[in-house]
Structures are given as structure tokens and as C-alpha cells.
Design an enzyme around this catalytic site. Structure first.
Site, PDB file in Angstrom:
ATOM      1  N   LEU A  11     -38.660   2.039   5.094  1.00 25.33           N
ATOM      2  CA  LEU A  11     -38.004   3.255   4.978  1.00 25.33           C
ATOM      3  C   LEU A  11     -38.776   4.697   4.676  1.00 25.33           C
ATOM      4  CD1 LEU A  11     -34.842   2.621   2.185  1.00 25.33           C
ATOM      5  CD2 LEU A  11     -34.975   2.824   4.661  1.00 25.33           C
ATOM      6  N   ARG A  12     -40.655   3.726   4.817  1.00 26.77           N
ATOM      7  CA  ARG A  12     -41.761   4.774   4.653  1.00 26.77           C
ATOM      8  C   ARG A  12     -41.591   5.909   5.267  1.00 26.77           C
ATOM      9  NH1 ARG A  12     -44.564   0.160   3.076  1.00 26.77           N
ATOM     10  NH2 ARG A  12     -45.063   0.711   0.465  1.00 26.77           N
TER      11      ARG A  12
END
Length: 421
Positions: A359-360
């Protein structure tokens, strides 16, 4: 891009000597911990007191006795620093400059990886950024640049003092930029035992390293793709947790190490480990300028700078000050910038359809879009802002095609327009 930066589109990265004002603050020292016998004095650094000959591993931070003298030396040295090419004088390379500015506005974006041809001004641009760095509050004399208002960026000793109700002197200082040389040793990066004190005083004292100095600042690694694996492991650990933990020679200490990681390199000289590449918030690609007129302008500007650096820097002083003010205003207004829920959903949809791991990518794209809106002086993010930053936030996170060195960003842009249309 010229409108975004508040300067002409001609720019080559630069920086001027850091300006600073003399700060008069009292020298702060620590009182011994009750119940511990101290058969010595603290002379600065981090001392490990002992009781009945046994190490208690109680870490104490003390100011160096010659702190005032060192401050005066720093102020004097700034006047004699070698001149740095002005940021606003950089010609072209808008993508790289924008990524750097967004990280200064919001350090939580996570840094920039700059890859490109030789001689394209990568190092010059990064080092010129130091002129534009804003001032921050730090606890006076603290080796870790502790934030007096944020517990996550405080050293352990500063936290103990604040919890004890002790008033700490606070000074304003420019954000630090620390260079990490390729030949640095792990001891110098992480910190190690102070051998001089161990031999002369019989004292276990911790000597902070480059990660301590870079806390709340910028850590720059030139030719990062050539960095030794053991140093890459150290950077990965600190970048993941925001803390550096040292366990060696009878010393056990942790200190904050939250920094903006900036790396540059030439992809022809070697690939970067994917674990480290993912730690960079944004990725900028730099190419050689092909336009003959622009090349001539770059050569002429560089010749002017080499001939009379002071006069050249003075000619860009007003543009530098304008950009510095624009950055300061953007940092102040960043918290009030709004990003609509439907735009957030579309960002995540782009990441999902591109099969971005983790999810970065979502988080960084949201932060970068807000920072860009703040830089433009707006309080609401638009689809145009997202379109500008999303290739830089996602291109290095895509699953790699064996036939390509790294995605150019075209695939990200195509997917963006497909989702947002």
C-alpha cells in the site's frame, strides 16, 4: 512547471551557504541518576554509568563542554563554505526538481530515487536543495536533533527530561543534509563506542553516527546502486522503523533516525536492490538535454558560475528567496489541503489494476498530490495534481519486465487516464 516552482523553467540545481543567526542558550547538562555511583565526569556524547562495576545500560546524553565554541566555529565556517549552484538556475530537469520540492514540503513522502545519464546534474541539483531547506525547532545541544514537540522524533534522554517536567532550551536551525559516502564504514553510519574516552577515561561512551546526524533531515547517497550490501541493510532497517538500534561493545542504545532518503545513480552501472528501491517514495528519471540551444545555455551559465560564483548567486537571489517563501507557505498550509474520497478511491484503483505490491504506492500518491496542491497555493487536490505525481510514485513499484530496466511511467499514465476518464 515554471508556474509550479515560482521561477522560470530554466534551472540547474543549486544551494547557497546556510544562513544562521547566533543563538544564545544556556549549556544544558544532566544530573546523575539517583542510586548510581559516578566515579567520573561526563564530557559529552552518550555515557554508560556503572554501579558496583556492572554496566546498567542507562544511556545519558550530555552536551559537549565546548558547545558554545563549536557553534561559533560553525557560523564562521558557513561564511567560507564553497559556493553552491543555485537551485533556481537549473535548466530543465523539471521532474527531478518537482520531486525534490515535494519531499521538502512533506518529508513523510519518503524520499526520491533519481536515475539518469552521467553528467545530467543529479548531484548538483540535490546539493543545491540545501539553500531552500526551512528551519526547524530542535533541542539545543542534542546530537539527534530532537523535536521538542514530537515524541516520535525525540531521543530517549530528551523524553525522560520532558516527562520529568524539565525545561529544555530550544533553538531554530536549518534542516540538515548529510552525505553518505560509498566508502563509509558501518560504525561511522550507525555510531559506535568512543574509543578515545574508553582509553583515556575508562568510560563507555557512545559516539553518534551519520544516521543520528540525519535525523529530521536529508540523507543523500550518490551512486546508491553501488552501495555495499551491509550498508544497504542498515538503511533498510532505519528506513523501516525510523529508529537506529546499536548493539555492540557492551553498548545498547536506540535513537530516532527519521530522514528523507535521496539517492542518485546511473542505471547502466548496476541495479538497485528491490527492497531498497521500494523505500524511496518517488522515482525521477533524468535524461540528457538534446536541444542545442538549451545545451549552450547550460554551458554558458556554468561558465558564469565558475568565473564568479558570488556574482552568479547574487543574480538569482530574488528567485531563490521567492521559491524559499513558496516552500515555507506550502509547508504551513499542507495540513489544510483536502483530497476528496472519490479521488482516493481512483488512486487506489489505479494501484490495484497495475498490480502494485503493498500500500505504499497509495499512501505516497496521496501525500505527493497534497504537497503539490499546497505548492500551487490551493487547499484542494485536483485530478491534474494526481496525474502529475502518480507516475513518479508508482513507476518503480510495478512488477518488472525482464526486457526493460525500469518502467518509464507511460504504463502508469495510461492506466491513470483510463481510470479517471
Amino acid at each position: 512547471m515554471a508556474g509550479i516552482l515560482g521561477t522560470s523553467s530554466t534551472a540547474i540545481l543549486a544551494s547557497r551557504p546556510l544562513s544562521s543567526t547566533t543563538c544564545n542558550f544556556p549549556i544544558h547538562s544532566l544530573s546523575p541518576t539517583p542510586g548510581l555511583s559516578y566515579g567520573r565526569k561526563f564530557y559529552g556524547g552518550i555515557g554508560i554509568p556503572t554501579k558496583n562495576g556492572k554496566s546498567q545500560f542507562h544511556v545519558s546524553i550530555t552536551n559537549v563542554a565546548t558547545e558554545t565554541k563549536e557553534q561559533a566555529q560553525k557560523l564562521a565556517s558557513k561564511e567560507s563554505q564553497r559556493p553552491v549552484y543555485p537551485f533556481s538556475a537549473i535548466v530543465g530537469q523539471d521532474e527531478m526538481k518537482l520531486c525534490l520540492l515535494l519531499n521538502v514540503i512533506d518529508p513523510k513522502i519518503g524520499g526520491v530515487m533519481i536515475m539518469g545519464d552521467r553528467g545530467t546534474g543529479k548531484s548538483t541539483t540535490v546539493r543545491s536543495l540545501v539553500d531552500l531547506l526551512p528551519e526547524i525547532k530542535v533541542v539545543a545541544g542534542d546530537p539527534f536533533n530532537s523535536d521538542p514537540e514530537d515524541p516520535e522524533s525525540m531521543g530517549m534522554e530528551v523524553q525522560e527530561k520532558i516527562m520529568g517536567g524539565e525545561a529544555l532550551p530550544v533553538v531554530m536551525t536549518k534542516i540538515n543534509m548529510v552525505d553518505l559516502p560509498l566508502g563509509a564504514t558501518e560504525d561511522r553510519v550507525c555510531g559506535t563506542i568512543d574509543i578515545e574516552k574508553a582509553l583515556t577515561e575508562g568510560v563507555k561512551a557512545f559516539e553518534p553516527g551519520l544516521l543520528a546526524k540525519a535525523n529530521r533531515g536529508i540523507l543523500y547517497v550518490d551512486e546508491v546502486n553501488l552501495l555495499d550490501d551491509h550498508l544497504v541493510d542498515v538503511l533498510l532497517d532505519s528506513a523501516a522503523s525510523g529508529w537506529n538500534t546499536v548493539e555492540r561493545e557492551g553498548i545498547s542504545i536506540s535513537h530516532p533516525a527519521r530522514f528523507i532518503l535521496i539517492g542518485s545513480g546511473n542505471p547502466e552501472e548496476g541495479e538497485l536492490r528491490p527492497q531498497l528501491l521500494d523505500r524511496f517514495g518517488m522515482h525521477a528519471q533524468v535524461g540528457t538535454v538534446r536541444d542545442a540551444e538549451l545545451r549552450v545555455k547550460i554551458v554558458e551559465e556554468r561558465a558564469r558560475f565558475d568565473g564568479n560564483p558570488k556574482e552568479f548567486r547574487d543574480s538569482y537571489k530574488s528567485e531563490q528567496e521567492k521559491l524559499e517563501q513558496q516552500i515555507s507557505s506550502a509547508r504551513n498550509s499542507l495540513s489544510s489541503v483536502q483530497l476528496d474520497h472519490d479521488l482516493r478511491v481512483k488512486i487506489s484503483k489505479v494501484c490495484s489494476e497495475l498490480n502494485v505490491d503493498g500500500l505504499r504506492g497509495d499512501i505516497v500518491t496521496n501525500r505527493a498530490a497534497k504537497a503539490l496542491a499546497a505548492l500551487k497555493g490551493r487547499d484542494k487536490v485536483t485530478a491534474e495534481d494526481i496525474a502529475t505525481v502518480i507516475p513518479n510514485c508508482l513507476r518503480h513499484r510495478l512488477r518488472k519486465d525482464p526486457l526493460e530496466s525500469i518502467d518509464s511511467g507511460l504504463l502508469v499514465s495510461e492506466k491513470f487516464y483510463e481510470v479517471f476518464s
